[in-house]
Design a protein around this motif. Sequence first.
Motif, short mmCIF file in Angstrom:
data_model
loop_
_atom_site.label_atom_id
_atom_site.label_comp_id
_atom_site.label_asym_id
_atom_site.label_seq_id
_atom_site.Cartn_x
_atom_site.Cartn_y
_atom_site.Cartn_z
N GLY A 1 0.82 -1.21 0.00
CA GLY A 1 0.00 0.00 0.00
C GLY A 1 0.85 1.26 0.00
N ILE A 2 1.93 1.24 0.76
CA ILE A 2 2.85 2.38 0.80
C ILE A 2 3.51 2.58 -0.57
CG2 ILE A 2 5.00 3.22 1.80
CD1 ILE A 2 4.18 1.81 4.40
N ILE A 3 3.87 1.48 -1.22
CA ILE A 3 4.51 1.58 -2.54
C ILE A 3 3.56 2.24 -3.53
CG2 ILE A 3 5.40 0.28 -4.50
CD1 ILE A 3 6.43 -1.80 -2.53
N VAL A 4 2.29 1.83 -3.53
CA VAL A 4 1.30 2.42 -4.44
C VAL A 4 1.19 3.92 -4.19
CG1 VAL A 4 -1.13 2.47 -5.06
CG2 VAL A 4 0.03 0.27 -4.74
N ALA A 5 1.17 4.32 -2.91
CA ALA A 5 1.09 5.74 -2.57
C ALA A 5 2.32 6.49 -3.09
CB ALA A 5 0.96 5.91 -1.06
N LEU A 6 3.50 5.87 -2.99
CA LEU A 6 4.73 6.51 -3.47
C LEU A 6 4.72 6.65 -5.00
CD1 LEU A 6 7.35 4.73 -1.18
CD2 LEU A 6 6.76 7.16 -1.14
N VAL A 7 4.17 5.66 -5.69
CA VAL A 7 4.08 5.74 -7.15
C VAL A 7 3.15 6.87 -7.55
CG1 VAL A 7 3.32 4.53 -9.23
CG2 VAL A 7 4.67 3.32 -7.51
N ILE A 8 2.03 7.00 -6.86
CA ILE A 8 1.10 8.10 -7.15
C ILE A 8 1.79 9.44 -6.92
CG2 ILE A 8 -1.04 9.21 -6.39
CD1 ILE A 8 -2.12 6.40 -5.78
N ARG A 9 2.55 9.52 -5.83
CA ARG A 9 3.31 10.76 -5.56
C ARG A 9 4.28 11.06 -6.69
NH1 ARG A 9 8.54 10.64 -3.23
NH2 ARG A 9 9.27 12.66 -2.45
N LYS A 10 4.91 10.04 -7.23
CA LYS A 10 5.84 10.23 -8.34
C LYS A 10 5.10 10.80 -9.55
CE LYS A 10 9.47 7.66 -10.78
NZ LYS A 10 10.12 6.32 -10.91
N GLY A 11 3.89 10.34 -9.78
CA GLY A 11 3.09 10.88 -10.88
C GLY A 11 2.79 12.36 -10.68
N TRP A 12 2.50 12.75 -9.44
CA TRP A 12 2.25 14.17 -9.16
C TRP A 12 3.50 15.00 -9.41
CZ3 TRP A 12 -0.45 13.18 -3.79
CH2 TRP A 12 -1.75 12.69 -4.02
N VAL A 13 4.67 14.48 -9.02
CA VAL A 13 5.93 15.20 -9.24
C VAL A 13 6.15 15.42 -10.73
CG1 VAL A 13 8.45 14.98 -9.11
CG2 VAL A 13 7.04 14.44 -7.11
N ILE A 14 5.91 14.40 -11.53
CA ILE A 14 6.09 14.53 -12.98
C ILE A 14 5.15 15.58 -13.55
CG2 ILE A 14 5.81 13.31 -15.18
CD1 ILE A 14 6.78 10.77 -13.73
N ARG A 15 3.90 15.55 -13.14
CA ARG A 15 2.93 16.53 -13.64
C ARG A 15 3.33 17.96 -13.26
NH1 ARG A 15 -2.26 16.40 -15.42
NH2 ARG A 15 -2.37 14.15 -15.06
N ASP A 16 3.71 18.14 -11.99
CA ASP A 16 4.05 19.49 -11.50
C ASP A 16 5.24 20.08 -12.25
OD1 ASP A 16 2.00 19.43 -9.69
OD2 ASP A 16 3.26 18.86 -7.99
#
Length: 391
Positions: free
Chosen positions: A286-301
């Motif tokens: 679950g933590i890994i999935v959350a970190l991957v989502i965070r990575k997607g936000w970083v890319i978008r920003d």
Amino acid sequence: MPLAYALHRAGHPAALRKPDPDRRRRVAGLWLWANGLLAGVVLNVIFTLFGVLDSEGSMLSAMLVGALFAFPPLVLYLFVPMVIDRYDPEPWWCLLMAFLWGALAATGFSILINTGVHVGVSRSFGEPMGELVSASISAPFAEELFKGLGVFGFFYFLRREFDGIVDGIIYATFCALGFAAVENVLYYARASMQGSDVLAGTFVLRGVFTPWLHPLFTSMTGIGFGLARESSKTWVRVVAPIAGYLLGVSLHAVWNFLPAALGRAMGEVFMPWLLLWLCFVASFFGIIVALVIRKGWVIRDHLRDEVALGMLTEDELELVCSPVGRLRCTLGWRGATGRSFIRAGARLALSKWHTSRALAGQNRTISADFIAPLRHEIAQLRQELLARAPR
């Protein structure tokens, strides 16, 4: 790949004007990786031969059975982390290098140390103590060290392919799955020599219920190096990998200690113990999935200003940031060019992210050298996509 790197590999004269910024580091890393792999293969062969000779040949056929049980499930195991890391998946050759390091180098050096400790302690204090010390002290420290060295290799020698916590976990997982596969060959071989029922029970335990324990342990080291990659603070870069390694060692030692200490009495507490660890592994996923989502936000920003500059359109931004963007390219008209476009866009965003964090900490990062070549690559890929777009 960045344009300068592509030109360099192709021998293009333009590569002389803008050399690959980390070529020497990558070559040194490749040399160390190859030599470590060779040493690991030699050690594995030596100890395998000793095992076969001690068993008067019966161990060889048992290891063939073990390999049949250990390697086919890897198709499923390796698929999981590749699916999870959707936004900026690591190059296949990096993942192969990580897997081979764990399977050959880490196992070879670990078996040398663990066997030495087991023999030394057993001679002085008896076989039970040798088993306990080897399993709960030597194995956690040695195995996590050599698997962790594989993660360190990507962190230091292939910084372009190592962006943060998610990448640390992915590389750690592939190293650990390679290690576990070879280790399982030995466990299944010994179990098959005791009967089919023992083999079936061992496979259910190691292949069905606990295949993610080694990745869990080594991912602690991966998280440590990921934090070091993301941080601009010197103390974090030093402390995080060491703390991650020690946490991985501690988890590994706790898992190994009770079976080695309790022996047959372990059966009374086995199921609650196993369920506790399964819950722990599920939480970690679950933590890994959350970190991957965070990575997607970083890319978008970090791609929003590229839209403002005209380097990307809004539709292209959504394609790069989509968790199914690569699948859309594979099934649609963009194909391999579209996948390369997505990768270049994600690499550009992450390079800008690392550069901004380094500037905030008044540090220099090699990521800054990749921004201009990546923008050039994106422009070229964009022209190719526009030329082949449906009319």
